[in-house]
Design a protein around this motif. Structure first.
Motif, PDB file in Angstrom:
ATOM      1  N   UNK A  15      -6.288  33.802 -29.807  1.00 49.25           N
ATOM      2  CA  UNK A  15      -5.841  33.536 -31.176  1.00 49.25           C
ATOM      3  C   UNK A  15      -5.275  32.123 -31.300  1.00 49.25           C
ATOM      4  N   UNK A  16      -4.513  31.704 -30.296  1.00 50.73           N
ATOM      5  CA  UNK A  16      -3.956  30.351 -30.315  1.00 50.73           C
ATOM      6  C   UNK A  16      -5.064  29.305 -30.266  1.00 50.73           C
ATOM      7  N   UNK A  17      -6.062  29.541 -29.405  1.00 49.43           N
ATOM      8  CA  UNK A  17      -7.188  28.601 -29.320  1.00 49.43           C
ATOM      9  C   UNK A  17      -7.980  28.570 -30.621  1.00 49.43           C
ATOM     10  N   UNK A  46      -7.747  23.824 -36.636  1.00 45.69           N
ATOM     11  CA  UNK A  46      -6.991  22.615 -36.981  1.00 45.69           C
ATOM     12  C   UNK A  46      -7.675  21.340 -36.472  1.00 45.69           C
ATOM     13  N   UNK A  47      -8.761  21.519 -35.728  1.00 48.78           N
ATOM     14  CA  UNK A  47      -9.482  20.364 -35.202  1.00 48.78           C
ATOM     15  C   UNK A  47      -8.857  19.770 -33.953  1.00 48.78           C
ATOM     16  N   UNK A  67      -9.835  19.210 -25.484  1.00 50.48           N
ATOM     17  CA  UNK A  67      -8.890  18.688 -26.474  1.00 50.48           C
ATOM     18  C   UNK A  67      -9.559  17.553 -27.240  1.00 50.48           C
ATOM     19  N   UNK A  68      -9.535  17.662 -28.576  1.00 50.37           N
ATOM     20  CA  UNK A  68     -10.140  16.635 -29.434  1.00 50.37           C
ATOM     21  C   UNK A  68      -9.117  15.719 -30.090  1.00 50.37           C
ATOM     22  N   UNK A  69      -7.912  16.244 -30.358  1.00 47.13           N
ATOM     23  CA  UNK A  69      -6.920  15.474 -31.097  1.00 47.13           C
ATOM     24  C   UNK A  69      -5.519  15.968 -30.751  1.00 47.13           C
ATOM     25  N   UNK A  70      -4.537  15.159 -31.063  1.00 49.53           N
ATOM     26  CA  UNK A  70      -3.141  15.539 -30.871  1.00 49.53           C
ATOM     27  C   UNK A  70      -2.663  16.231 -32.146  1.00 49.53           C
ATOM     28  N   UNK A  71      -2.133  17.447 -32.027  1.00 47.22           N
ATOM     29  CA  UNK A  71      -1.660  18.143 -33.227  1.00 47.22           C
ATOM     30  C   UNK A  71      -0.377  17.524 -33.760  1.00 47.22           C
ATOM     31  N   UNK A  72      -0.190  17.611 -35.047  1.00 47.38           N
ATOM     32  CA  UNK A  72       1.073  17.182 -35.637  1.00 47.38           C
ATOM     33  C   UNK A  72       2.026  18.361 -35.604  1.00 47.38           C
ATOM     34  N   UNK A  73       3.284  18.109 -35.778  1.00 44.61           N
ATOM     35  CA  UNK A  73       4.307  19.159 -35.724  1.00 44.61           C
ATOM     36  C   UNK A  73       4.015  20.246 -36.760  1.00 44.61           C
ATOM     37  N   UNK A  87       1.211  21.326 -37.753  1.00 43.62           N
ATOM     38  CA  UNK A  87       0.067  22.144 -37.369  1.00 43.62           C
ATOM     39  C   UNK A  87       0.415  23.171 -36.303  1.00 43.62           C
ATOM     40  N   UNK A  88       1.579  23.006 -35.675  1.00 46.11           N
ATOM     41  CA  UNK A  88       1.954  23.913 -34.607  1.00 46.11           C
ATOM     42  C   UNK A  88       2.195  25.303 -35.189  1.00 46.11           C
ATOM     43  N   UNK A  89       1.525  26.314 -34.660  1.00 47.88           N
ATOM     44  CA  UNK A  89       1.706  27.665 -35.175  1.00 47.88           C
ATOM     45  C   UNK A  89       3.164  28.108 -35.079  1.00 47.88           C
ATOM     46  N   UNK A  90       3.583  28.915 -36.027  1.00 51.74           N
ATOM     47  CA  UNK A  90       4.954  29.382 -36.078  1.00 51.74           C
ATOM     48  C   UNK A  90       5.354  30.087 -34.786  1.00 51.74           C
TER      49      UNK A  90
END
Length: 102
Positions: A36-38, A44-45, A57-63, A65-68
């Motif tokens: 589910x996390x993946x 989110x790309x 890994x394609x990109x660095x997530x922003x804060x 975008x981090x799942x709750x």
């Protein structure tokens, strides 16, 4: 925590992620939770998942975008760490203070 590791540079853009089984063991969660996390990170790309190939890994997530669930897990880890440190300090202080009952 996976998105935090990517954001913190422990896992870099272009890196392949460990297997689902390895991630489940590392984070002490079920395989379904890892999947589910993946899926969320893929939507989110942040990662690319392909059947038969490792997740990359394609990109660095922003804060934002981090799942709750990951935000809550990170908060819990910080609280556990703080609780442990507080307990250690209290123990140290009680050993260092003179016995007032004597």
């Amino acid at each position: 925590m996976l998105s935090s590791q990517i954001r913190d540079g422990k896992i870099q853009v272009g890196d392949e992620l460990p297997t689902i089984a390895s991630l489940a063991d590392e984070f002490q969660v079920s395989h379904m939770t890892v999947k589910q996390a993946l899926r969320t990170l893929r939507e989110q790309g942040v990662v690319a998942t392909n059947r038969g190939a490792r997740t990359r890994v394609l990109a660095v997530p922003t804060r934002e975008e981090e799942p709750l669930t990951e935000q809550l897990r990170a908060i819990r880890e910080r609280l556990d760490n703080l609780e442990s440190r507080t307990s250690d300090l209290e123990s140290h202080a009680s050993k260092a203070s003179p016995d007032s009952s004597a």
